[in-house]
Write an enzyme that holds these catalytic residues in place. Structure first.
Site, PDB file in Angstrom:
ATOM      1  N   LYS A  14       0.932  -1.282  -0.051  1.00 26.36           N
ATOM      2  CA  LYS A  14       0.138  -0.171   0.118  1.00 26.36           C
ATOM      3  C   LYS A  14       0.873   1.359  -0.086  1.00 26.36           C
ATOM      4  O   LYS A  14       0.690   2.238  -0.845  1.00 26.36           O
ATOM      5  CB  LYS A  14      -0.907  -0.074   1.204  1.00 26.36           C
ATOM      6  CG  LYS A  14      -2.090  -0.928   1.042  1.00 26.36           C
ATOM      7  CD  LYS A  14      -3.254  -0.678   2.336  1.00 26.36           C
ATOM      8  CE  LYS A  14      -2.561  -0.639   3.695  1.00 26.36           C
ATOM      9  NZ  LYS A  14      -2.039  -2.080   4.177  1.00 26.36           N
TER      10      LYS A  14
ATOM     11  N   LYS B  31       9.012  -6.405  10.168  1.00 27.04           N
ATOM     12  CA  LYS B  31       8.383  -5.764   9.078  1.00 27.04           C
ATOM     13  C   LYS B  31       9.327  -4.813   8.183  1.00 27.04           C
ATOM     14  O   LYS B  31       9.298  -4.851   6.920  1.00 27.04           O
ATOM     15  CB  LYS B  31       7.013  -4.837   9.333  1.00 27.04           C
ATOM     16  CG  LYS B  31       6.472  -4.045   8.101  1.00 27.04           C
ATOM     17  CD  LYS B  31       5.160  -3.413   8.408  1.00 27.04           C
ATOM     18  CE  LYS B  31       4.607  -2.742   7.061  1.00 27.04           C
ATOM     19  NZ  LYS B  31       3.666  -1.567   7.366  1.00 27.04           N
TER      20      LYS B  31
ATOM     21  N   ALA C 132      -3.397   0.202  13.071  1.00 26.87           N
ATOM     22  CA  ALA C 132      -4.671   0.118  12.635  1.00 26.87           C
ATOM     23  C   ALA C 132      -5.550  -1.184  13.334  1.00 26.87           C
ATOM     24  O   ALA C 132      -6.734  -1.185  13.089  1.00 26.87           O
ATOM     25  CB  ALA C 132      -4.774  -0.159  10.933  1.00 26.87           C
TER      26      ALA C 132
ATOM     27  N   PHE D 150       4.195  -8.367  -9.993  1.00 26.87           N
ATOM     28  CA  PHE D 150       5.456  -9.152  -9.649  1.00 26.87           C
ATOM     29  C   PHE D 150       5.880 -10.003 -10.961  1.00 26.87           C
ATOM     30  O   PHE D 150       4.992 -10.193 -11.778  1.00 26.87           O
ATOM     31  CB  PHE D 150       5.370 -10.009  -8.601  1.00 26.87           C
ATOM     32  CG  PHE D 150       5.155  -9.264  -7.342  1.00 26.87           C
ATOM     33  CD1 PHE D 150       6.473  -9.226  -6.329  1.00 26.87           C
ATOM     34  CD2 PHE D 150       4.106  -8.736  -6.832  1.00 26.87           C
ATOM     35  CE1 PHE D 150       6.215  -8.764  -5.061  1.00 26.87           C
ATOM     36  CE2 PHE D 150       3.850  -8.298  -5.777  1.00 26.87           C
ATOM     37  CZ  PHE D 150       4.956  -8.117  -4.917  1.00 26.87           C
TER      38      PHE D 150
END
Length: 837
Positions: free
Chosen positions: A298, A333, A542, A661
């Site tokens: 995102k 991450k 979130a 990809f």
């Protein structure tokens, strides 16, 4: 003293006066209510330092080095002519080929006159009255411009008949004259008039500068390589613009930014007042399908989209992103600056500390936690009288309430301002918060994943990660400094023994929290790889908060891009999490109306939702993800379809961005786009910005531009008037697809308490796993028929929402077996950061 004893008052006094004049000029430079400065000082006090102390944009007399430079270069619209020089030029007519001698004029005025005279075709020279060969010079010129009285030793006979003589006062800047000839009054009057014209011009320039101007953005060129290097290699290969240059290009004023190094700057909120009448641009939200370990991208789409809009379609656009937490950066991450040729640079500065906002939140949060524990201790160990004497001490013989204490008295219905007049009963009510330790909800925070802090207790408070702090949520939802201060005061930290809420305002800590947050409230300006602007501000998670960057960053960006521009912001995790909270919480608080949702998906993530095998970090991908498998893709598109339907609940058009990809086959890409359009998406576009930068997202940008022109029919999912349980049920059924909800006794008890306390009309912020539409992370695709368990319900009153906990939720993540920090290092010679990705 010592060698300085010979400095006389007459020599020292002018230095002191000049120093104080410089200080006064610097003060007026920073006064936003002063648009121009005209100097009227004795000749002895004029110096280059005095003249250049005035900001060029406020230099009414046009004598600073910057103004003189603009005059010499011929930048007609940017400089002001010195009033005296302008008056002299008004008095002189045909100068082409004439010889002009400047006598006794030097410095800034002399430079201005020489430049203006030469532009009119004159041949100029300058000297002093005592210069050798003065008689010859005077006899061979057509015009004499004198800056000081003619000495008696210079006879008039030295001038040839018909010579034009212009006399200037020794007080060169004010226009006052001291010579007794026919030009004296003319120069004086004209200089005064020109100074007034300069003031008008300066004011007009100031008014123009306050209005939004067309961006003069110089984008940075990209030369994508194949294979694509690592993110940090790409970031370092690009040379970012200096942030003050970027700020000027997009219409920010010098006094609206606070520079942090070469590539970051805080933007002051005063800009909102300056541009309050400027129409907003279009508001675009980037959301995604339910996340998988394969990643959807995102942030990369957000950056690629604004690079395409601004650098390739020449449409003003701004990206608004959250600040990454140290937890994920050093955990599993990695960074959050985007990736490939669509990222924020410098990426190491973006991912590490930035401008210290999260540290400010940590400090404020923990100050409030300390205040709670301290208050309980002191109330347990002191009498009412002792507490009162310490809370309202006698200082220099006077006892007085602070402003925050007066506010508490008013809330208690005690309308007294003299500490000596309170009764014993009023003193007891004032000093006793009577916090019930079992109801404390405020926890200490740290910005590092540390599972062992989950159960370490200090008093009654445990640890959360900093980005889960309510203060982070407040920062993201506030609309002004005043609003933030009010929200901080409303934070409920516990209940008292009567069941009434205890707030930060009751603890008297609101002002101190605001002081710690006064710089954090300003968004941070950075840039993309292609030199387009980015705001980085706030970073709530979130799954346990509302997961969106700040309202203030969005509002400032919407003003800066102009009516035809775009602001692209990102919501955390899937559309069921971050997007739902963006609409129901953030849009309610901001009053902003979204134009488009960009829904991000990848072929391989959809394959996992279609039943593909599990993925382990570091293990090679199985063939299902690297070879064509149309059936898996088709099955997995159920999740994409569901997320499109969720966006449609809010009446916002959806554009699907399919991150491509190299392992994706053309047939798989075509299938996803076909299904997305059949499911109600306005458009679906394959994107290659990761490998090609903005050029690879031009089709996405064009689709977003078209979708934004659709008539908006935005609506909220639920009414705030509904009971808390009904609002939770609405989200569970309409968004997640649950059959029903199940409230635990603790959750029902909290709902009843919050309703009784007057908090029942707040929006809902679900704390739920992001890995599934349900409460079970392993359930991919579109689970149905499940009952959503609500284990507890908590309230962030300052932020302005109720947050139910779905199943078991951790507000303090842990580090994996092999955290990212194994690869992060610092070169002690070059000071370069290594290992970030």
């Amino acid at each position: 003293k010592g060698s300085h004893k010979h400095i006389t008052k007459n020599r020292f006094y002018p230095l002191v006066i000049r120093f104080f004049h410089c200080l006064e000029i610097l003060r007026l430079n920073e006064d936003p209510n002063v648009q121009g400065l005209a100097l009227d000082l004795p000749e002895s006090l004029y110096s280059s330092k005095i003249l250049n102390a005035v900001k060029p944009e406020k230099d009414v007399d046009g004598l600073s080095d910057v103004n003189l430079g603009r005059l010499v270069r011929g930048e007609d619209s940017d400089y002001l002519v010195s009033p005296t020089a302008g008056a002299v030029m008004e008095l002189l007519e045909d100068l082409d080929g004439k010889r002009v001698l400047l006598v006794g004029i030097n410095g800034a005025l002399g430079s201005s006159l020489q430049c203006l005279l030469q532009r009119r075709g004159a041949i100029t020279a300058s000297c002093h009255w005592k210069s050798p060969g003065l008689q010859s010079k005077l006899h061979h010129v057509d015009v004499v411009i004198a800056g000081s009285p003619k000495p008696e030793s210079v006879p008039v006979s030295w001038l040839k008949p018909g010579t034009t003589i212009i006399n200037c006062s020794s007080d060169l800047l004010s226009g006052r004259q001291s010579l007794n000839n026919t030009t004296e009054n003319a120069v004086c009057s004209l200089a005064v008039a020109i100074r007034m014209q300069n003031m008008v011009k300066n004011t007009e320039r100031w008014i123009h500068s306050q209005q939004l101007r067309k961006w003069d953005l110089h984008c940075l060129k990209l030369q994508p390589l194949s294979p694509v290097p690592s993110d940090i290699e790409i970031s370092r290969a690009q040379s970012p613009k200096a942030v003050d240059v970027l700020a000027k290009e997009i219409g920010l004023l010098t006094d609206e930014i606070e520079i942090y190094g070469q590539t970051k700057a805080k933007v002051r909120l005063s800009l909102l007042e300056r541009l309050k009448d400027q129409p907003d641009g279009k508001y675009v939200l980037v959301a995604g399908i339910t996340p998988t370990p394969l990643g959807e991208g995102k942030s990369t789409v957000t950056i690629g989209l604004v690079q395409a809009l601004t650098a390739h379609l020449k449409i003003n656009s701004f990206a608004c992103l959250r600040q990454p937490s140290q937890g994920p950066t050093f955990g599993v991450k990695g960074g959050a600056a985007g990736g490939g040729y669509a990222q924020v640079i410098p990426m190491e500065e973006f991912n590490l500390h930035l401008t210290g906002d999260i540290h400010a939140i940590t400090a404020a949060n923990n100050l409030l936690a300390a205040a709670i524990d301290a208050r309980i201790l002191h109330e347990n160990t002191q009498s009412d009288k002792a507490l009162y004497n310490r809370l309202v001490p006698v200082v220099k013989g006077v006892r007085g309430f602070s402003s925050i204490q007066l506010a508490r008295l008013r809330r208690l219905g005690i309308n007294k301002t003299d500490p000596e007049t309170l009764t014993e009963e009023e003193i007891s009510r004032f000093v006793r918060l009577d916090i019930d330790p079992s109801t404390i909800t405020w926890q200490r925070v740290v910005d590092t994943n540390d599972r062992f802090l989950r159960k370490i207790t200090i008093g009654q408070a445990q640890f959360d990660i900093a980005v889960a702090s309510e203060i982070m949520a407040i920062l993201a939802l506030t609309t002004s400094l005043e609003d933030m201060k009010e929200r901080l005061g409303k934070i409920v930290v516990a209940n008292d023994k009567k069941g009434e809420p205890v707030t930060a305002e009751d603890l008297g800590v609101t002002g101190a929290l605001a002081v710690l947050m006064k710089d954090a409230i300003k968004p941070t300006l950075m840039q993309t790889l292609e030199g387009t602007p980015v705001f980085v501000h706030a970073g709530p998670f979130a799954n346990i908060a509302h997961g969106n960057s700040s309202i203030l960053a969005d509002k400032i960006a919407l003003k800066l891009v102009g009516e035809k521009g775009f602001v692209v912001t990102e919501a955390g995790f899937g559309a069921d999490i971050g997007m739902e909270k963006f609409f129901n919480i953030k849009c309610r608080a901001s009053g902003l109306v979204p134009s488009v949702v960009v829904l991000v998906a990848t072929v391989r993530a959809l394959k996992m939702h279609g039943g593909g095998p599990s993925v382990s970090a570091g293990a090679p991908l199985k063939k299902e993800y690297t070879e064509e498998n149309l059936q898996l893709v088709a099955d997995g598109c159920c999740n994409l379809q569901k997320q499109i339907q969720i966006a449609q609940l809010f009446g916002v058009p959806v554009v699907v961005a399919l991150n491509v990809f190299k392992t994706d086959s053309p047939a798989e890409v075509d299938l996803v786009c076909k299904i997305a359009k059949q499911s109600g998406a306005f458009d679906a576009v394959p994107c290659n910005h990761w490998s090609d930068g903005g050029r690879g997202a031009v089709k996405l940008a064009q689709a977003v531009e078209k979708a934004a022109n659709q008539k908006s029919s935005f609506k909220y999912l639920y009414s705030l008037e509904l009971p808390i349980a009904e609002k939770i049920k609405t989200i569970a059924q309409k968004v997640y697809g649950a059959q029903d909800i199940e409230l635990s006794p603790a959750a029902q008890s909290q709902i009843d308490r919050y309703t009784r306390q007057g908090f029942g009309k707040l929006p809902i912020c679900m704390a739920k796993t992001h890995l599934s539409l349900s409460h079970q992370p392993e359930k991919k695709g579109v689970p149905t028929g499940f009952i959503l368990p609500i284990s507890d319900v908590r309230a962030s009153i300052g932020a302005g929402f109720i947050y139910p906990l779905v199943g078991t939720m951790s507000t303090m993540p842990g580090l994996p077996t092999r955290p990212c920090f194994y690869d992060i290092d610092l070169d002690p010679v070059t000071e370069e950061v290594k290992g970030l990705f």
